[in-house]
Enzyme design. Sequence first.
Site, PDB file in Angstrom:
ATOM      1  CB  THR A 173       4.705  13.607 -10.241  1.00 30.18           C
ATOM      2  OG1 THR A 173       4.635  13.110  -8.872  1.00 30.18           O
ATOM      3  CG2 THR A 173       2.549  13.480 -10.445  1.00 30.18           C
ATOM      4  NE  ARG A 212       0.553  11.175  -7.824  1.00 35.81           N
ATOM      5  CZ  ARG A 212       0.023  10.451  -8.943  1.00 35.81           C
ATOM      6  NH1 ARG A 212      -0.916  10.608  -9.404  1.00 35.81           N
ATOM      7  NH2 ARG A 212       0.744  10.223 -10.334  1.00 35.81           N
ATOM      8  CG  PHE A 261       2.029   9.358  -3.829  1.00 39.43           C
ATOM      9  CD1 PHE A 261       3.038   8.594  -3.589  1.00 39.43           C
ATOM     10  CD2 PHE A 261       2.866  10.102  -4.723  1.00 39.43           C
ATOM     11  CE1 PHE A 261       4.023   8.675  -3.338  1.00 39.43           C
ATOM     12  CE2 PHE A 261       3.925  10.217  -4.486  1.00 39.43           C
ATOM     13  CZ  PHE A 261       4.900   9.240  -3.620  1.00 39.43           C
ATOM     14  NE  ARG A 263      -5.332   0.418  -2.870  1.00 34.95           N
ATOM     15  CZ  ARG A 263      -6.356  -0.267  -3.567  1.00 34.95           C
ATOM     16  NH1 ARG A 263      -6.397  -0.925  -1.470  1.00 34.95           N
ATOM     17  NH2 ARG A 263      -6.840  -1.640  -4.446  1.00 34.95           N
ATOM     18  CD  GLU A 300      -1.759   5.472  -6.488  1.00 35.99           C
ATOM     19  OE1 GLU A 300      -0.923   5.340  -5.081  1.00 35.99           O
ATOM     20  OE2 GLU A 300      -1.470   5.613  -7.824  1.00 35.99           O
ATOM     21  CG  PHE A 325      -2.073  -1.695   1.201  1.00 44.50           C
ATOM     22  CD1 PHE A 325      -2.762  -1.518   0.422  1.00 44.50           C
ATOM     23  CD2 PHE A 325      -1.261  -2.433   2.083  1.00 44.50           C
ATOM     24  CE1 PHE A 325      -3.389  -2.535   0.658  1.00 44.50           C
ATOM     25  CE2 PHE A 325      -1.976  -3.155   2.792  1.00 44.50           C
ATOM     26  CZ  PHE A 325      -3.280  -3.683   1.594  1.00 44.50           C
ATOM     27  CD  GLU A 339       6.621   4.517  -4.455  1.00 42.45           C
ATOM     28  OE1 GLU A 339       7.556   5.494  -4.699  1.00 42.45           O
ATOM     29  OE2 GLU A 339       5.171   5.048  -3.504  1.00 42.45           O
ATOM     30  CB  ALA A 357       2.346   6.028  -9.859  1.00 44.42           C
TER      31      ALA A 357
END
Length: 808
Positions: free
Chosen positions: A482, A350, A384, A382, A753, A268, A272, A551
């Site tokens: 992004t 974001r 972001f 999830r 997401e 989730f 990362e 993403a």
Amino acid sequence: MSDRTDTPEGTEALLTRTQSAGNGPGNPEVAADASASKAGKIPFMKHESAMLHVTGRALYIDDMPEPKGLLHVVPGLSAKPHARLVSIDLDAVRALPGVVRVITAQDIPGENQTSPVHAHDEPLLATDLVQHVGQPIFAVVATERAIARRAVRLARIVYEELPAVLDIDSALENGGALVWRPLTMERGAVEPALEAAPRRLKGRVTIGGQEHFYLEGQVAMAQPGEAGEMRVWSSTQHPSETQHLVASVLGRPHHLVTTEIRRMGGGFGGKESQANGCACLAALAAELTGQAAKMRLDRDDDMVITGKRHDFRVDYEVGFTDQGDILAVDMQLAARCGWSADLSGPVTDRALFHADNAYFYPDVRFRSLALKTNTQSNTAFRGFGGPQGIVAAERVIEEIAFATGRDPLDIRLRNVYGTGTRDVTPYHMVVEDSISDLVMTQLAERCAYRARRDALRAFNATSRSLRKGIALTPVKFGISFTATHYNQAGALVHVYTDGSVQVNHGGTEMGQGLHTKMVQIVMSEFGLDAQNVRITATTTGKVPNTSATAASSGADLNGMAVLDAVSQIKARMVTFAAEKWQVTPEAIRFTPEGVRIGESLVPFRDLVWQVYFARISLSASGFYKTPKISWDAATGRGRPFYYFAYGAACAEVTLDLLTGENTIDRVDILHDAGQSLNADIDIGQIEGAFVQGAGWLTTEELVWDKEGRLRTHAPSTYKIPACSDRPAIFNVTLLEDAPNREATIYRSKAVGEPPLVHGVAVLHALSDAIASLDGYRHCPGLDAPATPERLLRTIMQVQARAAQGEPS
């Protein structure tokens, strides 16, 4: 479902691409266009690990056979949110029988740094300063995990306490120190537009954070090899970044470190960047002792050490007409980011990208503040940052609806993106594919939204202790990293002489079905069944320099890379077969029955064998980079997203006015997955995402005390949704006949997401129920999470206002 490469047009395109590019990777866009034009459908496949999951035979890192002499690592954590380390006495720790080594920052041979964005603000082990409760100061390496856990508690640490900033309000009051540069997105002239607007209002919405609560916690195992090699098994969404940071901490080049992950028990976003600490400490212990080492955090330590979804405070001002047309929006989004940058910059960026959601703002200005606090370093989750921006957008819609006395759905439909003069985002990207009005209108008709809303209002008019609410909210979610350079992927495909195929790619499997979709692509292209295609563990030793599986781009990026690799092999096979059978390439098709070569039907295995004997390579490395995208943070302009995914959800709730307890009675979701690669997996993702989103906005609350200690640090104190919290009626449908207009893998769309945002409908349905207490005259201003306690406070505020007879 998507199309398969088995027509002459597809084969000709593959040959053309290979002839122009030689034997190396070609242009993935051409391969995508070829596949998109083919006849046939991608074969159905259940989740590739489904049987292993349900029988308990799926191996996770803590299930792997332990190497002989395996050591266990446990970190020693700070007890203060902000303090200087005056002294650290670890003699008693070292003296405990079974302790092999105690590691401090001075033992690190390379760089004491694990920042994922090169901010150099995240030491692996603290030196002279600690900046949140739970920051690792040292690590114990012992023969048993229980011994290491006992040992860390024997440390004697003297602190010089410093002032601590723990939340958004105190951060702003103390000067607003930032962990990342602020970003402004602006189009038009906001102040004049607000001044000229017939109506305007100001408001604030606060949005809580969220714990990832993956079933498998943070864990890594490292084993030293010869000549400086280090092999690391890590529960990580970003194997390449883990590889790079382990190499940096050990002070060696990347090629000596290999990171591998077969599957995760959930991620989730929490794995990362924040999986790197465990991997680096396990590798450091293995390096210093010469033995394999494993670090597995228990749930309490995991929740205390690792960051969460960012909580936000959003201040907004909006100008609009009496009919509810938005004229101008000014919005500041401030986030609690924690003690280091981590991924807070991209997350807050974001949030701005999605603070318009599905709506066009003629004049607009968005600003972000990534605030530094003495709490865990918040990280990817999830969505972001996108869900937080969308919550703010939907609050603006709700405010306008109550101010004008109109149905919120009508306000939403009045303001959606269109074409022509209503298609430019605040970051100056043109929205070319807006279908929000179509999706909302279809869903409203399918679920009888308007008739049900009238019925609920009739119920509320006579009910004393229970109130019902309903809301229909959309999502428009941009798909791509992004950070433009992350929009690339690699893959490696081997065809063996028995006709079986092995696939490897840079994406990671965390239960979302990514590996399944990759297998389906290979099955479709070669005409094989699932038994003949095998996905292998993601490893930096096979596919290097990969991007995080995040993403929502896992299938988009890696699917195209896999397709590129397969296309190269197919083109070689077609060239060989055309020459041997004296037919045109257009006469060759790969089908489930075998390879049709003119009038002949040759088993795939037989053709592979002949290609091998002709000394033609049956292996290929694929590559893909997303086209058309660009982003300039300095100007706040660009095309950061390849495309948008759309959807809408309608939620109906019942609220107990006496207790604040509530139920989700019914949810209807219509979601845009393009040409779905696997409808069953995609629907499962939508269902799970909705529940996770609804949990974030209703039941899940993070609480820190005045000493900076996280009090909701275990299942006993942190409430994720249970089975009984799911909607009693739950209808999920994929939008039909809606292939992606962009050349994605088989014209599909990302599904990871975007559907989490459907949980916003529950928050607004609860708000609708509360609004009934004063005749729907005022926006209740319900913040998130809407726990029973917050619901009761909001109920009392609305009741008090109604008793005073405040005018609408």
